[in-house]
Design a protein around this motif. Structure first.
Motif, mmCIF file in Angstrom:
data_model
loop_
_atom_site.group_PDB
_atom_site.id
_atom_site.type_symbol
_atom_site.label_atom_id
_atom_site.label_comp_id
_atom_site.label_asym_id
_atom_site.label_seq_id
_atom_site.Cartn_x
_atom_site.Cartn_y
_atom_site.Cartn_z
ATOM 1 N N ARG A 1 8.603 -3.865 -34.210
ATOM 2 C CA ARG A 1 8.054 -2.898 -35.158
ATOM 3 C C ARG A 1 6.562 -3.160 -35.299
ATOM 4 O O ARG A 1 5.754 -2.254 -35.217
ATOM 5 C CB ARG A 1 8.759 -3.019 -36.509
ATOM 6 C CG ARG A 1 8.153 -2.190 -37.637
ATOM 7 C CD ARG A 1 8.326 -0.702 -37.463
ATOM 8 N NE ARG A 1 7.734 0.036 -38.565
ATOM 9 C CZ ARG A 1 8.379 0.367 -39.683
ATOM 10 N NH1 ARG A 1 9.645 0.023 -39.835
ATOM 11 N NH2 ARG A 1 7.774 1.039 -40.629
ATOM 12 N N THR A 2 6.212 -4.442 -35.498
ATOM 13 C CA THR A 2 4.808 -4.844 -35.558
ATOM 14 C C THR A 2 4.647 -6.201 -34.878
ATOM 15 O O THR A 2 5.441 -7.111 -35.111
ATOM 16 C CB THR A 2 4.311 -4.961 -37.009
ATOM 17 O OG1 THR A 2 4.521 -3.720 -37.679
ATOM 18 C CG2 THR A 2 2.826 -5.300 -37.047
ATOM 19 N N LEU A 3 3.621 -6.314 -34.039
ATOM 20 C CA LEU A 3 3.298 -7.580 -33.385
ATOM 21 C C LEU A 3 1.797 -7.789 -33.449
ATOM 22 O O LEU A 3 1.023 -6.874 -33.160
ATOM 23 C CB LEU A 3 3.763 -7.589 -31.934
ATOM 24 C CG LEU A 3 3.349 -8.813 -31.100
ATOM 25 C CD1 LEU A 3 3.980 -10.085 -31.654
ATOM 26 C CD2 LEU A 3 3.742 -8.625 -29.632
ATOM 27 N N THR B 1 4.682 0.099 -33.743
ATOM 28 C CA THR B 1 5.251 1.276 -33.092
ATOM 29 C C THR B 1 5.087 2.518 -33.949
ATOM 30 O O THR B 1 5.310 3.631 -33.470
ATOM 31 C CB THR B 1 6.738 1.051 -32.788
ATOM 32 O OG1 THR B 1 7.420 0.670 -33.993
ATOM 33 C CG2 THR B 1 6.923 -0.047 -31.744
ATOM 34 N N CYS B 2 4.674 2.343 -35.200
ATOM 35 C CA CYS B 2 4.455 3.486 -36.099
ATOM 36 C C CYS B 2 2.993 3.930 -36.135
ATOM 37 O O CYS B 2 2.643 4.840 -36.895
ATOM 38 C CB CYS B 2 4.904 3.127 -37.512
ATOM 39 S SG CYS B 2 6.640 2.687 -37.652
ATOM 40 N N SER B 3 2.127 3.289 -35.332
ATOM 41 C CA SER B 3 0.691 3.566 -35.425
ATOM 42 C C SER B 3 0.203 4.570 -34.391
ATOM 43 O O SER B 3 -1.013 4.749 -34.232
ATOM 44 C CB SER B 3 -0.107 2.267 -35.301
ATOM 45 O OG SER B 3 0.120 1.663 -34.032
ATOM 46 N N GLY B 4 1.119 5.204 -33.663
ATOM 47 C CA GLY B 4 0.724 6.239 -32.722
ATOM 48 C C GLY B 4 -0.117 5.761 -31.569
ATOM 49 O O GLY B 4 -1.011 6.474 -31.099
ATOM 50 N N GLY B 5 0.147 4.548 -31.071
ATOM 51 C CA GLY B 5 -0.595 4.031 -29.927
ATOM 52 C C GLY B 5 -1.914 3.373 -30.263
ATOM 53 O O GLY B 5 -2.676 3.032 -29.356
#
Length: 230
Positions: free
Chosen positions: A93-95, A125-129
């Motif tokens: 989800r976040t790295l 994965t929620c940051s739109g690339g």
């Protein structure tokens, strides 16, 4: 402690030893087994891992579970030279990936994310690339191209220029950080301030320096000298 014992064992099993006489060699394990053990020891530091982390020794990966923050450092640090390492993640989800100094109390890593204590490229994965650059010194953040699970991410730490460059699938994205502290600096990873998960995070230390890194560094140095003037 487990890591330091393992590293001492590797040193004994493959090195020269004064106690056994000058020029003596000891070979306790096969070359194939030593390569596997060496690869495992040159990865994530187990001793100060937080309670939200689990390890898969077969794959030399770490899972950072959601619900709390946590940062993990590598078993090696750098103060001189130019070094590259690769990080891959199976699911997230976040790295956050980057570098950090080892805190006075390493146990504090268990409740900090990398942007609080070091220099982090943070991708969700929620940051739109889009990825975000966080450091312990800066109040704002800059943006950079993000990455996805399965992509090949290589970071190049240049202790001569005290900078960290970011490569994605063999292409240089850019310089993530400059004016880093003199070190020693450790490759590091964490989940984010959102306390989300990341699974199957693998660290491969000392991969080859990207072939055009030094040429690009020379160009940057020349440009900086021109900007500084005579």
């Amino acid at each position: 402690r487990r890591c330091s014992i393992l590293q001492r064992f590797i040193s004994f099993a493959s090195g020269r030893h004064e106690r056994l006489g000058e020029g003596s060699m000891v070979k306790l394990l096969s070359d194939d087994m030593m390569r596997k053990i060496f690869a495992f020891s040159q990865g994530w530091e187990l001793a100060n891992a937080g309670p939200n982390m689990t390890f898969n020794p077969e794959c030399n990966t770490v899972d950072i579970l959601g619900g709390s923050k946590g940062t993990i450092l590598s078993t090696v640090s750098f103060s001189h030279g130019v070094h590259a390492w690769e990080i891959k993640v199976a699911d997230m989800r976040t790295l956050c990936i980057g570098v950090a100094e080892k805190p006075v109390n390493p146990r504090s890593l268990a409740d900090k994310w990398l942007g609080e204590i070091g220099y982090a490229i943070s991708v969700s994965t929620c940051s739109g690339g889009t990825g975000f650059l966080w450091s312990k010194e800066q109040l704002g953040t800059a943006t950079v191209r993000g990455f996805n699970p399965g992509q090949r991410v290589v970071l190049v730490l240049d202790m001569e220029d005290r900078s960290l460059d970011y490569f994605l699938d063999g292409v240089r994205v850019g310089q993530a950080f400059a004016k880093l502290p003199p070190g020693p600096l450790y490759p590091a990873a964490s989940n984010g301030f959102d306390k989300a998960f990341c699974r199957g995070v693998r660290l491969d230390l000392e991969v080859p320096i990207p072939h055009d890194y030094f040429r690009q560094r020379d160009i940057r140095r020349q440009e900086e000298r021109r900007q500084d003037g005579p």
